[in-house]
Design a protein around this motif. Structure first.
Motif, PDB file in Angstrom:
ATOM      1  N   VAL A   1      40.974  40.003  37.196  1.00  9.58           N
ATOM      2  CA  VAL A   1      41.788  41.116  37.352  1.00  9.58           C
ATOM      3  C   VAL A   1      42.066  41.544  39.024  1.00  9.58           C
ATOM      4  CG1 VAL A   1      40.280  42.885  37.576  1.00  9.58           C
ATOM      5  CG2 VAL A   1      42.502  43.533  36.577  1.00  9.58           C
TER       6      VAL A   1
ATOM      7  N   ARG B   1      46.381  40.057  35.588  1.00  9.12           N
ATOM      8  CA  ARG B   1      45.067  39.755  35.072  1.00  9.12           C
ATOM      9  C   ARG B   1      45.042  38.151  36.007  1.00  9.12           C
ATOM     10  NH1 ARG B   1      41.941  38.190  33.474  1.00  9.12           N
ATOM     11  NH2 ARG B   1      41.994  37.215  31.095  1.00  9.12           N
TER      12      ARG B   1
ATOM     13  N   ALA C   1      44.871  44.088  30.855  1.00 14.01           N
ATOM     14  CA  ALA C   1      44.708  44.367  32.326  1.00 14.01           C
ATOM     15  C   ALA C   1      44.371  45.804  32.678  1.00 14.01           C
ATOM     16  CB  ALA C   1      46.223  44.127  33.215  1.00 14.01           C
TER      17      ALA C   1
ATOM     18  N   ARG D   1      40.722  46.401  31.645  1.00 16.79           N
ATOM     19  CA  ARG D   1      39.819  45.892  32.626  1.00 16.79           C
ATOM     20  C   ARG D   1      39.790  46.762  33.855  1.00 16.79           C
ATOM     21  NH1 ARG D   1      38.205  40.309  32.217  1.00 16.79           N
ATOM     22  NH2 ARG D   1      38.754  39.280  30.444  1.00 16.79           N
TER      23      ARG D   1
END
Length: 396
Positions: free
Chosen positions: A345, A358, A381, A384
């Protein structure tokens, strides 16, 4: 008199030298511990699904041989190509424009048509206009609606720029010329209103400390591209990264390094480029071309093709391979002025929003022509990035 002064000066220097030598004998040894660098307070990014404002998708125009910047005869006209910059369009724009300008004006500063109004088209048209040429940009879309407007906005001059197995021996030096020329011109936009170009701290997060020795490259799988990595050729342009102590950052990772990177406020830089081009006497006309034969109807004797990924369809150039990239955008947090990267990421903070991307290796998105939004990728995304921060909140 001169001899007396000279002798006195020599005696004085010897005396000072003795003091200096004496001082050296009592000076403590230099410290060998790593100094602790100042790190500004960092506010965590508020990364939640309900804060997504938009998701953008862009197809980067990758060419294994590198960008196509060359001239050819086109009937009774000169056709100059300037496209195929992968994920490095903004970063290499001014350097590429310099080469294209030289090729376009080889026969004199006459009227020139530039096809395309993205980062490459606008910078090329601007340098041609400043060289005295009468320049008209023809494009179906203006910059805010081009693929260039959907770029990440980081200085990434070798991002998917070429295949190491396909470039010739001269390409690395040629690339360096483009990068250094672009770097120099981008400096003109530093400190300008609305920060079209700025330097931001960039944090690299890792679960394990970086290896001090040479890394063993992973064996490439069949079909994978050996994307070039030329960062070491520009090592003198930016400061080296350094480790950040755990009490100086809010990240939930044991190893954090801080560096400095140039960044483009794409919306403002694009507006500035268009405004400057028009103020300096350039013209923009809305027109769509479906075949090279339609370019022959233009009145200008010189045409510069800056269509980017569009050159694949317009000129049938199948050497252009799309590399799909998606950005998930959160509202801007004015107090967040840094970018970061962690395995899988990347985060870019700009005045118009915080972009999350991502990143699953260089082959991620390679060959994909799908420009529809992937909601699963967007949600991944966001989650994360949220997981990169400690729950305690901002560091005081």
């Amino acid at each position: 008199m001169i001899e007396t002064l000279t002798g006195s000066r020599r005696s004085m220097l010897l005396a000072l030298g003795g003091l200096a030598l004496g001082g050296c004998a009592t000076t403590p040894p230099l410290q060998t511990t790593r100094p602790r660098f100042f790190t500004p307070p960092l506010v965590p990014i508020d990364s939640r699904l309900e804060r997504i404002t938009r998701v953008t998708v862009c197809l980067r125009p990758f060419r294994a041989m590198g960008p196509r910047i060359e001239a050819e005869a086109f009937g009774d006209k000169r056709l100059v190509h300037n496209y195929g910059h992968g994920g490095s369009g903004w970063s290499l724009s001014w350097g590429s424009a310099e080469i294209a300008r030289e090729l376009a004006l080889a026969g004199g500063a006459g009227p020139v048509a530039v096809i395309g109004c993205g980062a490459i088209g606008l910078t090329t048209a601007t340098l041609l206009r400043r060289a005295g040429a009468e320049v008209t940009i023809y494009a179906s879309e203006r910059l805010p609606h081009t693929r260039s407007a959907r770029a990440t906005g980081l200085w990434t001059p070798d991002s998917r720029i070429a295949d190491a197995d396909r470039v010739d021996q001269a390409f690395p030096a040629f690339w360096e010329r483009l990068a250094r020329a672009s770097w120099a011109t981008h400096q003109d936009y530093l400190g300008q209103p609305a920060d079209p170009v700025a330097f931001l701290d960039h944090y690299i997060l890792a679960d394990r400390p970086a290896s001090s020795g040479p890394s063993t490259p992973r064996a490439r799988r069949q079909g994978e591209v050996a994307f070039v990595n030329y960062g070491s050729r520009l090592g003198d342009l930016t400061p080296r990264s350094f480790a950040v102590d755990s009490q100086d950052h809010p990240f939930d990772k044991p190893n954090v390094r801080r560096s400095l990177n140039m960044q483009f406020n794409v919306s403002e830089l694009g507006r500035r480029l268009m405004s400057d081009f028009l103020i300096e006497g350039g013209h923009i006309e809305t027109r769509t071309f479906h075949a090279p034969s339609e370019l022959a109807a233009l009145s200008q004797p010189v045409i510069v093709n800056c269509t980017g990924y569009g050159a694949r369809a317009l000129f049938g150039d199948e050497s252009i391979i799309p590399v799909r990239g998606q950005m998930t955008w959160l509202p801007a947090q004015p107090e967040v002025r840094y970018s970061l990267y962690f395995s899988g990421v990347g985060v870019t903070t700009r005045p118009d929003g915080i972009g999350l991307q991502r990143l699953a290796g260089d082959m991620f998105g390679y060959g994909s022509t799908d420009e529809t939004v992937d909601t699963t990728e967007a949600a991944d995304a966001v989650s994360r990035v949220a997981a990169l921060f400690r729950p305690a909140g901002p560091v005081a």
